[in-house]
Design a protein around this motif. Structure first.
Motif, PDB file in Angstrom:
ATOM      1  N   GLY A  63       5.430  28.568  -1.154  1.00  0.00           N
ATOM      2  CA  GLY A  63       5.352  27.402  -1.946  1.00  0.00           C
ATOM      3  C   GLY A  63       4.322  26.416  -1.864  1.00  0.00           C
ATOM      4  O   GLY A  63       3.254  26.824  -1.030  1.00  0.00           O
ATOM      5  N   ASP A  64       4.304  25.464  -2.942  1.00  0.00           N
ATOM      6  CA  ASP A  64       2.995  24.579  -2.794  1.00  0.00           C
ATOM      7  C   ASP A  64       2.821  23.920  -1.418  1.00  0.00           C
ATOM      8  O   ASP A  64       3.892  23.292  -0.828  1.00  0.00           O
ATOM      9  CB  ASP A  64       3.005  23.373  -3.756  1.00  0.00           C
ATOM     10  N   ARG A  89      -3.437  25.837  -3.734  1.00  0.00           N
ATOM     11  CA  ARG A  89      -2.065  25.485  -4.260  1.00  0.00           C
ATOM     12  C   ARG A  89      -1.169  25.632  -3.071  1.00  0.00           C
ATOM     13  O   ARG A  89      -0.429  24.693  -2.698  1.00  0.00           O
ATOM     14  CB  ARG A  89      -1.625  26.390  -5.174  1.00  0.00           C
ATOM     15  N   ILE A  90      -1.148  26.696  -2.189  1.00  0.00           N
ATOM     16  CA  ILE A  90      -0.267  26.812  -0.978  1.00  0.00           C
ATOM     17  C   ILE A  90      -0.737  26.122   0.273  1.00  0.00           C
ATOM     18  O   ILE A  90       0.076  25.927   1.164  1.00  0.00           O
ATOM     19  CB  ILE A  90      -0.163  28.226  -0.524  1.00  0.00           C
ATOM     20  N   LEU A  91      -2.127  25.721   0.234  1.00  0.00           N
ATOM     21  CA  LEU A  91      -2.747  25.113   1.551  1.00  0.00           C
ATOM     22  C   LEU A  91      -2.067  23.591   1.384  1.00  0.00           C
ATOM     23  O   LEU A  91      -2.127  22.797   0.277  1.00  0.00           O
ATOM     24  CB  LEU A  91      -4.109  25.050   1.513  1.00  0.00           C
TER      25      LEU A  91
END
Length: 221
Positions: free
Chosen positions: A94-95, A121-123
């Motif tokens: 997820g984001d 995006r995921i960090l």
């Protein structure tokens, strides 16, 4: 078949699947400032040796690799490691869910800008991107007609440009070409040639690009 699925790679000791082994991994962790129990994604985890290493240090690690073959072998070799089959261009997270992404000799084998955007995006905000990879050391000369960039070898300026474009601030860059040279020698010793590593048809171009190896730390802005 990807280069890391080549039997020459599969037969190497796990620490030789990228230059520097765990020594460079530890260097990246030391400069990152990551707290124990941070969630770290190992991007292009291969057999999962680094995921297992991160877990032993107290981090919460998960590895992804696009090679089902490597993941299958890795799940047998490291049964306690969380390993998933996935591509860097479409990460199954997820984001803003992870604290860090570790990419050891893997980003240069991908569609770089797309994968860097996925990492961003995921960090979480201020999440860390830990990189060790190859680059072209040939520098721009005002009298040169062009600067050679071939295959996976792009210049430092291009790496910096892409990191900035994808929302990262570069905090640290170190040249570790010495470990790249040692790695090449070890690879030749173990496999007999560089055929499983470098396209022989492009060997002259690669040499002209003066390939090197770097370590970098970036932060999501």
């Amino acid at each position: 078949m990807g280069i890391y699925e080549n039997e020459s790679w599969m037969e190497l000791p796990d620490s030789l699947m990228r230059p520097g082994g765990f020594k460079l991994t530890q260097r990246l962790l030391d400069v990152s400032g990551l707290a124990i129990k941070s969630w770290i994604l190992d991007l292009g985890c291969g057999l999962g040796g680094t995921v297992d290493y991160l877990n032993t240090l107290g981090f919460r690690a998960v590895g992804v690799d696009c090679s089902e073959k490597l993941i299958q072998h890795g799940r047998i070799k490291y049964p306690n490691a969380d390993l998933l089959v996935a591509r860097g261009e479409n990460l199954p997270f997820g984001d803003k869910t992870l604290d860090a992404v570790l990419a050891e000799c893997s980003l240069s084998t991908t569609k770089l800008q797309i994968v860097l955007n996925e990492c961003a995006r995921i960090l979480k905000k201020s999440g860390k991107l830990l990189i060790s990879d190859v680059y072209a050391r040939q520098q721009t000369d005002k009298n040169a007609l062009h600067v050679i960039e071939v295959g996976n070898f792009i210049r430092r300026t291009k790496w910096e440009e892409l990191l900035d474009l994808c929302g990262f601030k570069l905090l640290l860059w170190e040249d570790h070409t010495a470990v790249w040279k040692k790695f090449l020698a070890q690879f030749i010793w173990e496999s007999g040639s560089l055929a499983g590593l470098i396209d022989c048809a492009k060997a002259e171009q690669v040499i002209n690009a003066r390939p090197g190896y770097f370590l970098a730390l970036a932060m999501k802005q």
